[in-house]
Design a protein around this motif. Structure first.
Motif, PDB file in Angstrom:
ATOM      1  N   ASN A 169      -0.200  76.582  58.877  1.00 44.27           N
ATOM      2  CA  ASN A 169       0.034  75.397  59.545  1.00 44.27           C
ATOM      3  C   ASN A 169      -0.077  73.956  58.615  1.00 44.27           C
ATOM      4  N   VAL A 170       0.420  74.190  57.293  1.00 47.11           N
ATOM      5  CA  VAL A 170       0.271  73.254  56.481  1.00 47.11           C
ATOM      6  C   VAL A 170       1.668  72.274  56.186  1.00 47.11           C
ATOM      7  N   ARG A 171       1.605  71.175  56.557  1.00 49.87           N
ATOM      8  CA  ARG A 171       2.698  70.024  56.077  1.00 49.87           C
ATOM      9  C   ARG A 171       2.630  69.515  54.809  1.00 49.87           C
ATOM     10  N   TRP A 172       1.667  69.210  54.489  1.00 45.34           N
ATOM     11  CA  TRP A 172       1.415  68.291  53.226  1.00 45.34           C
ATOM     12  C   TRP A 172       0.491  68.813  52.316  1.00 45.34           C
ATOM     13  N   HIS A 196       8.228  66.605  56.976  1.00 45.49           N
ATOM     14  CA  HIS A 196       7.597  67.408  56.145  1.00 45.49           C
ATOM     15  C   HIS A 196       8.477  68.689  55.695  1.00 45.49           C
ATOM     16  N   ASN A 197       9.314  68.850  56.705  1.00 46.75           N
ATOM     17  CA  ASN A 197      10.664  69.959  56.624  1.00 46.75           C
ATOM     18  C   ASN A 197      11.646  69.550  55.434  1.00 46.75           C
ATOM     19  N   GLU A 198      11.606  68.318  55.159  1.00 43.66           N
ATOM     20  CA  GLU A 198      12.237  67.891  54.064  1.00 43.66           C
ATOM     21  C   GLU A 198      11.639  67.908  52.711  1.00 43.66           C
ATOM     22  N   MET A 199      12.342  67.807  51.750  1.00 40.78           N
ATOM     23  CA  MET A 199      11.606  67.547  50.431  1.00 40.78           C
ATOM     24  C   MET A 199      11.141  66.005  50.023  1.00 40.78           C
ATOM     25  N   ILE A 228       2.945  66.046  48.513  1.00 40.56           N
ATOM     26  CA  ILE A 228       4.253  66.997  48.424  1.00 40.56           C
ATOM     27  C   ILE A 228       4.306  67.679  49.682  1.00 40.56           C
ATOM     28  N   SER A 229       5.535  67.402  50.308  1.00 47.64           N
ATOM     29  CA  SER A 229       5.918  68.171  51.590  1.00 47.64           C
ATOM     30  C   SER A 229       5.957  69.750  51.539  1.00 47.64           C
ATOM     31  N   TYR A 230       5.637  70.335  52.549  1.00 42.34           N
ATOM     32  CA  TYR A 230       5.646  71.846  52.440  1.00 42.34           C
ATOM     33  C   TYR A 230       6.906  72.315  51.867  1.00 42.34           C
ATOM     34  N   ALA A 231       8.163  71.574  52.450  1.00 43.48           N
ATOM     35  CA  ALA A 231       9.503  72.188  51.966  1.00 43.48           C
ATOM     36  C   ALA A 231       9.561  72.222  50.365  1.00 43.48           C
ATOM     37  N   LEU A 232       9.141  70.865  49.557  1.00 43.53           N
ATOM     38  CA  LEU A 232       9.006  70.827  48.175  1.00 43.53           C
ATOM     39  C   LEU A 232       8.117  71.701  47.716  1.00 43.53           C
ATOM     40  N   ALA A 233       7.122  71.680  48.216  1.00 46.50           N
ATOM     41  CA  ALA A 233       6.015  72.728  47.464  1.00 46.50           C
ATOM     42  C   ALA A 233       6.776  74.214  47.598  1.00 46.50           C
ATOM     43  N   ALA A 234       7.258  74.681  48.528  1.00 51.57           N
ATOM     44  CA  ALA A 234       7.785  75.999  48.543  1.00 51.57           C
ATOM     45  C   ALA A 234       8.957  76.133  47.344  1.00 51.57           C
ATOM     46  N   GLN A 235       9.560  75.311  47.026  1.00 49.71           N
ATOM     47  CA  GLN A 235      10.550  75.191  45.844  1.00 49.71           C
ATOM     48  C   GLN A 235       9.990  74.802  44.622  1.00 49.71           C
ATOM     49  N   LEU A 236       8.737  74.038  44.665  1.00 51.15           N
ATOM     50  CA  LEU A 236       8.095  74.053  43.312  1.00 51.15           C
ATOM     51  C   LEU A 236       7.571  75.016  42.771  1.00 51.15           C
ATOM     52  N   ALA A 237       6.795  76.009  43.911  1.00 51.78           N
ATOM     53  CA  ALA A 237       6.245  77.007  43.482  1.00 51.78           C
ATOM     54  C   ALA A 237       7.071  78.180  42.667  1.00 51.78           C
TER      55      ALA A 237
END
Length: 475
Positions: A169-172, A196-199, A228-237
């Protein structure tokens, strides 16, 4: 016929391997295959049962790490963003964490905040205090090539390692240094404006132009913190490690993170309440005329003069935060009043200081910070990313300064703050009609500022020098 085939088998060992076990009829072959299949299934079933009994379920069919992390955070939560949706990644080192953790204690709440301080190795002095975040040891960073600092690579990977933990349940993901002080309620207010669903990549620049030119105006400076939003973190990882290898020649960790996010195509969303505080000297002028945005963070505290006179920086921060807890949204927000009878201009930075000028000044001047500080690298009088006005050497042109002495909550939605006059070493003004020494204490009453107020402030007005201030009355 059967006898003949058996004899041929005995006569030629090579033919035994090839022909002796070949059944005469097709039905025999089918039966043999069925029996063999049953035997294989039986062995496989027994093996799977034994494996499941002695191993963890998530190792049966391992998934890529980023997919597993996404699954761990897939809890549906439609509530507005709150502090539980934030995961902090604090950059520290084993050698400095024990001393700098005193700043983290000012804002960390073990009952609400989540995250870790990331260290290069196990600290020699272990904290038993629950008022500081638990620590994690950074892994895998020593294999990366670098020109300037290996620790910059390690700190840049905190975003990746935080995401890899897969906390639910992390958003940011909020990054900061071990000497960064966050004002978490205001941070939640700011992040709550965004999906947070956007980058999103949210933070602030350096106050000193020389730093922005050297690094980038499009970069969030890490000491002031960034989100960093969760959506961006997923791509960054997915690209982080390869990206860090490409930018091995960069200087800082925040510059590396920015470069990787830039490759994804996400720009910086500026929020001017994140303060890198790349300034030297006394930050008084800036805090006395804070921009019209919620105060989110402060940094470089040990490199600055104490906010309050005759106190250490740590005690200064404790006093400022005592007022913040009473009215988080109002802390250091500027209000301007005029006493037309005595021709006084009064500027209030709530919870911090009050200035009285014995002349009438336009609001645009009062909103411009007095330059009580210098640039970060060169120790010069500018330039900064905001306008400043010089501190006059004439004591009659200088304001009388009052600092917070007490802050009290009144009922459920009010406060009273008392400010005490500060008599510094500066020369006094003896000019007739400019004396205000009869005023020794000032009492300010205020209603609690609704955090929703900030959602009604247009983004175009969230500038370092907004033309709008809070109104006040003077009796």
């Amino acid at each position: 016929m059967n006898h003949t085939r058996l004899e041929s088998c005995h006569e030629s060992p090579l033919k035994v391997y090839k022909f002796c076990f070949v059944p005469e009829k097709l039905g025999d072959m089918v039966i043999l295959l069925i029996r063999f299949g049953i035997l294989v299934c039986l062995v496989a079933s027994i093996s799977l049962a034994l494996h499941s009994a002695f191993s963890k379920p998530d190792r049966w069919f391992p998934l890529p790490e980023h997919i597993r992390a996404v699954q761990n955070t897939s809890v549906i939560d439609n509530r507005p963003t709150n502090i539980s949706h934030l995961q902090f990644g604090i950059a520290g080192s084993a050698n400095t964490w024990h001393g700098r953790s005193n700043y983290t204690k000012l804002w960390w709440d073990p009952n609400t905040t989540r995250g870790y301080v990331w260290l290069d190795k196990k600290p020699k002095i272990l904290h038993s205090d629950i008022l500081v975040p638990p620590y994690q040891i950074s892994r895998g960073w020593t294999r990366f090539k670098h020109v300037h600092s290996a620790s910059a690579v390690r700190i840049a990977r905190i975003v990746y390692e935080s995401f890899k933990l897969g906390l639910p349940n992390v958003r940011w993901f909020v990054m900061g240094d071990d000497d960064t002080v966050f004002f978490t309620e205001n941070l939640v207010t700011v992040l709550g404006k965004y999906d947070h669903n956007e980058m999103y990549y949210i933070g602030g620049n350096s106050e000193s132009v020389e730093q922005d030119v050297m690094h980038s105006y499009n970069m969030a400076f890490g000491g002031g913190g960034f989100a960093i939003s969760y959506a961006l973190a997923a791509q960054l990882a997915k690209i982080m490690d390869g990206c860090l290898s490409r930018y091995f020649y960069f200087y800082g960790s925040d510059q590396r993170v920015w470069a990787c996010i830039h490759e994804i195509g996400v720009p910086l969303t500026r929020e001017n309440g994140f303060h890198q505080f790349d300034i030297r000297g006394n930050p008084y002028g800036f805090l006395a005329a804070h921009p019209l945005v919620p105060l989110v963070s402060l940094h470089h505290l040990d490199q600055l003069s104490p906010f309050f006179p005759n106190q250490t920086q740590l005690h200064s921060m404790k006093k400022l935060i005592s007022a913040y807890h009473i009215d988080p949204a109002r802390i250091v927000q500027q209000s301007i009043c005029y006493d037309h009878k005595r021709r006084w201009s009064i500027s209030i930075s709530w919870g911090y200081t009050i200035q009285i000028y014995t002349k009438l000044l336009i609001a645009a001047d009062l909103q411009m910070p007095l330059q009580t500080f210098q640039t970060w690298r060169s120790w010069k009088d500018g330039p900064f990313i905001f306008n400043t006005r010089p501190m006059s050497s004439d004591p009659c042109q200088q304001p009388a300064r009052f600092f917070l002495d007490q802050a009290t909550k009144v009922g459920k939605s009010g406060s009273i703050t008392i400010y005490k006059r500060h008599e510094g070493k500066e020369a006094k003004c003896n000019r007739e009609g400019t004396n205000n020494e009869e005023v020794q204490r000032i009492r300010v009453s205020a209603l609690k500022l609704d955090p929703e107020y900030w959602k009604n402030v247009p983004l175009s007005l969230s500038l370092p020098l907004s033309p709008h201030t809070h109104a006040c009355t003077y009796n």
